[in-house]
Scaffold this motif. Sequence first.
Motif, PDB file in Angstrom:
ATOM      1  N   ALA A  16       0.815  -1.161  -0.011  1.00  0.00           N
ATOM      2  CA  ALA A  16      -0.099  -0.101  -0.090  1.00  0.00           C
ATOM      3  C   ALA A  16       0.810   1.285  -0.053  1.00  0.00           C
ATOM      4  CB  ALA A  16      -0.851  -0.072   1.218  1.00  0.00           C
ATOM      5  N   LYS A  17       0.310   2.316  -0.473  1.00  0.00           N
ATOM      6  CA  LYS A  17       1.044   3.676  -0.317  1.00  0.00           C
ATOM      7  C   LYS A  17       0.129   4.080   0.880  1.00  0.00           C
ATOM      8  CE  LYS A  17       1.903   4.128  -5.461  1.00  0.00           C
ATOM      9  NZ  LYS A  17       1.427   4.825  -6.550  1.00  0.00           N
ATOM     10  N   LEU A  30      -9.784   7.404   3.288  1.00  0.00           N
ATOM     11  CA  LEU A  30      -9.385   8.680   3.977  1.00  0.00           C
ATOM     12  C   LEU A  30      -9.540   8.373   5.514  1.00  0.00           C
ATOM     13  CD1 LEU A  30     -10.964  11.119   1.750  1.00  0.00           C
ATOM     14  CD2 LEU A  30      -8.699  10.698   1.841  1.00  0.00           C
ATOM     15  N   ILE A  31      -8.565   8.583   6.212  1.00  0.00           N
ATOM     16  CA  ILE A  31      -8.740   8.566   7.837  1.00  0.00           C
ATOM     17  C   ILE A  31      -8.455   9.826   8.503  1.00  0.00           C
ATOM     18  CG2 ILE A  31      -7.737   7.175   9.700  1.00  0.00           C
ATOM     19  CD1 ILE A  31      -6.549   4.893   7.232  1.00  0.00           C
ATOM     20  N   GLY A  32      -9.273   9.934   9.586  1.00  0.00           N
ATOM     21  CA  GLY A  32      -8.907  11.264  10.486  1.00  0.00           C
ATOM     22  C   GLY A  32      -9.597  10.851  11.715  1.00  0.00           C
ATOM     23  N   CYS A  33      -8.945  11.431  13.002  1.00  0.00           N
ATOM     24  CA  CYS A  33      -9.324  11.271  14.236  1.00  0.00           C
ATOM     25  C   CYS A  33     -10.337  12.030  14.494  1.00  0.00           C
ATOM     26  CB  CYS A  33      -8.318  11.440  15.263  1.00  0.00           C
ATOM     27  SG  CYS A  33      -7.608  12.987  15.280  1.00  0.00           S
ATOM     28  N   VAL A  34     -11.347  11.900  15.423  1.00  0.00           N
ATOM     29  CA  VAL A  34     -12.405  12.514  15.770  1.00  0.00           C
ATOM     30  C   VAL A  34     -12.737  12.791  17.223  1.00  0.00           C
ATOM     31  CG1 VAL A  34     -14.943  12.749  15.871  1.00  0.00           C
ATOM     32  CG2 VAL A  34     -13.756  11.880  13.726  1.00  0.00           C
ATOM     33  N   GLY A  35     -12.605  14.300  17.442  1.00  0.00           N
ATOM     34  CA  GLY A  35     -12.969  14.614  18.816  1.00  0.00           C
ATOM     35  C   GLY A  35     -14.470  15.230  18.707  1.00  0.00           C
ATOM     36  N   GLY A  36     -14.503  16.513  18.472  1.00  0.00           N
ATOM     37  CA  GLY A  36     -15.593  17.331  18.095  1.00  0.00           C
ATOM     38  C   GLY A  36     -15.801  16.953  16.459  1.00  0.00           C
ATOM     39  N   GLY A  37     -14.766  16.748  15.790  1.00  0.00           N
ATOM     40  CA  GLY A  37     -14.958  16.503  14.294  1.00  0.00           C
ATOM     41  C   GLY A  37     -14.219  17.476  13.176  1.00  0.00           C
ATOM     42  N   GLU A  89     -18.668   7.971  -2.993  1.00  0.00           N
ATOM     43  CA  GLU A  89     -19.228   6.660  -3.552  1.00  0.00           C
ATOM     44  C   GLU A  89     -18.888   6.270  -4.879  1.00  0.00           C
ATOM     45  OE1 GLU A  89     -23.404   6.554  -2.583  1.00  0.00           O
ATOM     46  OE2 GLU A  89     -23.595   4.405  -3.461  1.00  0.00           O
ATOM     47  N   LYS A  90     -19.073   7.370  -5.698  1.00  0.00           N
ATOM     48  CA  LYS A  90     -19.017   7.137  -7.220  1.00  0.00           C
ATOM     49  C   LYS A  90     -17.291   6.784  -7.364  1.00  0.00           C
ATOM     50  CE  LYS A  90     -18.143  10.659  -9.817  1.00  0.00           C
ATOM     51  NZ  LYS A  90     -18.446  12.170 -10.198  1.00  0.00           N
ATOM     52  N   GLU A  91     -16.483   7.196  -6.487  1.00  0.00           N
ATOM     53  CA  GLU A  91     -15.114   6.902  -6.890  1.00  0.00           C
ATOM     54  C   GLU A  91     -14.692   5.723  -5.821  1.00  0.00           C
ATOM     55  OE1 GLU A  91     -12.640  10.391  -6.816  1.00  0.00           O
ATOM     56  OE2 GLU A  91     -13.558  11.321  -8.351  1.00  0.00           O
ATOM     57  N   GLY A  92     -15.299   5.259  -5.120  1.00  0.00           N
ATOM     58  CA  GLY A  92     -14.999   4.231  -4.361  1.00  0.00           C
ATOM     59  C   GLY A  92     -14.180   4.678  -3.134  1.00  0.00           C
ATOM     60  N   ILE A  93     -14.238   5.582  -2.770  1.00  0.00           N
ATOM     61  CA  ILE A  93     -13.362   6.036  -1.445  1.00  0.00           C
ATOM     62  C   ILE A  93     -14.013   5.685  -0.175  1.00  0.00           C
ATOM     63  CG2 ILE A  93     -12.311   7.914  -0.471  1.00  0.00           C
ATOM     64  CD1 ILE A  93     -12.083   9.519  -3.266  1.00  0.00           C
ATOM     65  N   ARG A  94     -13.460   4.902   0.562  1.00  0.00           N
ATOM     66  CA  ARG A  94     -13.917   4.931   1.922  1.00  0.00           C
ATOM     67  C   ARG A  94     -13.553   6.030   2.866  1.00  0.00           C
ATOM     68  NH1 ARG A  94     -11.112   0.073   4.157  1.00  0.00           N
ATOM     69  NH2 ARG A  94     -12.193   0.609   6.056  1.00  0.00           N
ATOM     70  N   ILE A  95     -14.351   6.473   3.727  1.00  0.00           N
ATOM     71  CA  ILE A  95     -13.989   7.655   4.723  1.00  0.00           C
ATOM     72  C   ILE A  95     -14.321   7.009   6.202  1.00  0.00           C
ATOM     73  CG2 ILE A  95     -14.506   9.690   5.441  1.00  0.00           C
ATOM     74  CD1 ILE A  95     -15.335  10.453   2.417  1.00  0.00           C
ATOM     75  N   VAL A  96     -12.893   6.933   6.858  1.00  0.00           N
ATOM     76  CA  VAL A  96     -13.218   6.545   8.342  1.00  0.00           C
ATOM     77  C   VAL A  96     -12.850   7.385   9.568  1.00  0.00           C
ATOM     78  CG1 VAL A  96     -11.898   4.794   9.672  1.00  0.00           C
ATOM     79  CG2 VAL A  96     -12.236   4.242   7.183  1.00  0.00           C
ATOM     80  N   ALA A  97     -13.599   7.574  10.087  1.00  0.00           N
ATOM     81  CA  ALA A  97     -13.396   8.144  11.529  1.00  0.00           C
ATOM     82  C   ALA A  97     -13.083   7.510  12.669  1.00  0.00           C
ATOM     83  CB  ALA A  97     -14.739   9.009  11.802  1.00  0.00           C
ATOM     84  N   ILE A 150      -3.605   4.838   0.759  1.00  0.00           N
ATOM     85  CA  ILE A 150      -4.248   5.206   2.093  1.00  0.00           C
ATOM     86  C   ILE A 150      -3.835   6.493   2.663  1.00  0.00           C
ATOM     87  CG2 ILE A 150      -4.109   4.616   4.673  1.00  0.00           C
ATOM     88  CD1 ILE A 150      -3.515   1.539   3.670  1.00  0.00           C
ATOM     89  N   ALA A 151      -4.635   7.434   3.075  1.00  0.00           N
ATOM     90  CA  ALA A 151      -4.510   8.892   3.444  1.00  0.00           C
ATOM     91  C   ALA A 151      -4.789   9.082   4.706  1.00  0.00           C
ATOM     92  CB  ALA A 151      -4.923   9.768   2.298  1.00  0.00           C
ATOM     93  N   PHE A 152      -4.172   9.719   5.363  1.00  0.00           N
ATOM     94  CA  PHE A 152      -4.781  10.311   6.807  1.00  0.00           C
ATOM     95  C   PHE A 152      -4.279  11.717   6.745  1.00  0.00           C
ATOM     96  CE2 PHE A 152      -0.651   8.317   8.010  1.00  0.00           C
ATOM     97  CZ  PHE A 152      -0.154   9.271   9.097  1.00  0.00           C
ATOM     98  N   ASN A 153      -4.868  12.348   7.947  1.00  0.00           N
ATOM     99  CA  ASN A 153      -4.700  13.545   8.517  1.00  0.00           C
ATOM    100  C   ASN A 153      -3.868  13.596   9.660  1.00  0.00           C
ATOM    101  OD1 ASN A 153      -4.649  16.331   7.988  1.00  0.00           O
ATOM    102  ND2 ASN A 153      -6.443  16.679   9.515  1.00  0.00           N
ATOM    103  N   LEU A 154      -2.456  14.283   9.715  1.00  0.00           N
ATOM    104  CA  LEU A 154      -1.632  14.361  10.826  1.00  0.00           C
ATOM    105  C   LEU A 154      -1.897  15.809  11.439  1.00  0.00           C
ATOM    106  CD1 LEU A 154       0.334  13.017  12.468  1.00  0.00           C
ATOM    107  CD2 LEU A 154       1.977  13.939  10.948  1.00  0.00           C
ATOM    108  N   SER A 155      -2.971  15.531  12.059  1.00  0.00           N
ATOM    109  CA  SER A 155      -3.688  17.040  12.814  1.00  0.00           C
ATOM    110  C   SER A 155      -2.599  18.050  13.515  1.00  0.00           C
ATOM    111  CB  SER A 155      -4.847  16.871  13.541  1.00  0.00           C
ATOM    112  OG  SER A 155      -4.511  15.808  14.644  1.00  0.00           O
TER     113      SER A 155
END
Lengths: 434, 434
Positions: B98-99, B261-268, B283-291, B408-413
């Motif tokens: 994976a990248k 796409l991945i991000g951590c959630v407190g308030g959001g 949905e169209k592009e098949g991207i999963r979004i994970v909180a 795989i992409a995530f936000n390093l907040s």
Amino acid sequence: MSFDGRKVILDPEEMPREWYNILPDLPKPLPPPLHPVTKEPIKPSDLEPIFPKELIKQEMSDERWIRIPEEVLEVYRLWRPTPLIRAKRLEEALKTPAKIYYKYEGVSPPGSHKPNTAVAQAYYNMKEGVERLTTETGAGQWGSALSFATRLFDMKCTVYMVKVSYHQKPYRRILMETWGGEVIPSPSDRTESGRRILEKDPDNTGSLGIAISEAVEDAAKHENTNYSLGSVLNHVLLHQTIIGLEAKKQFELIDEKPDVLIGCVGGGSNFAGFCYPFIKDAEKEGIRIVAVEPAACPTLTAGEYRYDYGDTVGLTPLLMMYTLGHDFMPPPIHAGGLRYHGDAPTLSLLVAEGVIEAVAVKQIPTFEAGLLFARTEGIVPAPESNHAIRVAIDEALKAKEEGEEKVIAFNLSGHGYFDLAAYDDYLYGRLKDT
Amino acid sequence: MSFDGRKVILDPEEMPREWYNILPDLPKPLPPPLHPVTKEPIKPSDLEPIFPKELIKQEMSDERWIRIPEEVLEVYRLWRPTPLIRAKRLEEALKTPAKIYYKYEGVSPPGSHKPNTAVAQAYYNMKEGVERLTTETGAGQWGSALSFATRLFDMKCTVYMVKVSYHQKPYRRILMETWGGEVIPSPSDRTESGRRILEKDPDNTGSLGIAISEAVEDAAKHENTNYSLGSVLNHVLLHQTIIGLEAKKQFELIDEKPDVLIGCVGGGSNFAGFCYPFIKDAEKEGIRIVAVEPAACPTLTAGEYRYDYGDTVGLTPLLMMYTLGHDFMPPPIHAGGLRYHGDAPTLSLLVAEGVIEAVAVKQIPTFEAGLLFARTEGIVPAPESNHAIRVAIDEALKAKEEGEEKVIAFNLSGHGYFDLAAYDDYLYGRLKDT
């Protein structure tokens, strides 16, 4: 390259691929280091018990350009090229006609310029089969850079940290451990040097001099273990020149010419890294180069230019440099990285020859400058860097008085996130104006 | 744009000039906030005692794009655009096909994504004649962002800081003061709310709920003073979308398409900022979004989707959201920014509708992930961000098992330089696995 009037960002392929060696361009030959016992010029083989051959070669090289290995460039790319930034908000606050630029080295993971050489040193040691590096650290800037660098080449790192700092500054200790460094409060019972001191004085809180002795002894006595130094030596300053080489390119690309270059000086590594690439043409182009040191440790402005030891105990070679005496104990100012009794031999020679100006500033005005910088530019600078900012502001105010559109540039060697206790002392009037 | 195979750096002129508003693109209309007393939908005028008109307008806007004022862009340029970085060394350590990419928001002077909205909020308040902002802070991330932002627009800032944090985390307090913020340990005798609590319990060590009450009361009772919130509300999440808009452009420019796409959630707020711009076509592009949330405060995974108060005392409007109950007291995990009983209403709706996945992770595996990240990529992440890293690593290991070349992409907040005590607890086995 991109430039929005504020940040000059180099493209990755514009990053320099060679370091610049000042030795062949010095106005006279550098007096050689002398063996601490025989007082004869040291030979490369004298250094082999603790340094790898390639670094010894670089230490004495007369090549003007030294190629940066691809593996080192690859690590540099984690945070380099670093930005050259115009401090527009600071200029506005000062109402100066001068332009102020700063090169920002605080973007590296350890938060300062130190990894520029730590990565190179770790790499060359790894290439020659060394598995562990030892070093000393005071406040922890250098120790964290070496812990970071060794980890990236799968090496081990042992940092002898001055005991009083180990207990007072746990954050830097944890940072080193987070990268996998082993941190030993010094004096320790790991070494002969440490044990001898603890026998006499079990409550000894340590000094940089003692920590150097322990780190050097550890490296000399163990297989596949070398020692690593964060400033003063030629090869260390060499690795830092990537800062100034980038800055030079950045100025050229935006068609700007600095009139004065400023850096703070402890041993000289960030200053040299920023300024040395400009020195050869400085006179021709009318560029002034100013080294700033703390009034509490005024090596260049009040020291003598003579041979002296690099450490307190007198185990290292004798270096021809400005010195306050190797037993000089500077007061505990917050700019821990500037509390060194000597200076890099190349820098000392350039000051002695009048190529570089030197100025000493007191502690409170440096924090006053750093606070104004934080409140205009956002970045909270390291106390060491505040020395450079102080003189940059003074130059900008002089330009205002004289109505001159001068271009002032300084090196912002690191951020101050681990030095906030010092800002607290300043804000609440507890700071001594030494 | 420049790309060296590792860092994707946008040119300044490629920085987005509009924020993206999710409201018009929600799969159903957002249930309105209700007045805490009448339980009727609140009117814009109900919010005017503490918020400026422009932010109230943005809170309820159905425009998809909202122009970023030039003055805000000018401040963003102090640290934006932020880099999108390929975590090559992490990939190698995991031996995954994976990248892994991360968007790095820790480059802002306060060290997190928070100034993206702090600067916008300070600006709009300043434009409407407000001279001082009040807010609450726990660990200090938000308080330092607002202190920084208000200073740049010559405003004052009063931060009510949970008393136990005020004493335990002096570094963030000093950071706020360095930028000129006034920091009051809460509960305080400055407000009716604070005094009432101290009368009953003089040793009360404070809570975020109490600090909110004090900050809101201070703003409501004083001329030219408004209140500012760092997450949950629509306008706050809106300002954060610059993160995802930049990331989207960065992916397009290197011709790469994220699969998850991945991000951590407190308030959001950091999660929404990173992910919302991708949702319309996900949905169209098949991207999963994970909180990702902490198992210790499992709002999205174990909470109820219903109306609840935003604060502990019940003074704020009722919001339709996932909630653990407004009196829920999460255990004292190190990811202080994720200890919130509720979640942003837009995020809650998207989870309820199945557009966004939610997952909860325990504390020790998040630090294990953060340490591996620090030892490969260099950057020491904030404990909050370690939650996103944990799931990114899990996805990368799954891809390895399945032999998939996933992106795989995530936000390093934010960075973890102020959270090193947490790493110390982890390294020395003192961390609870809640």
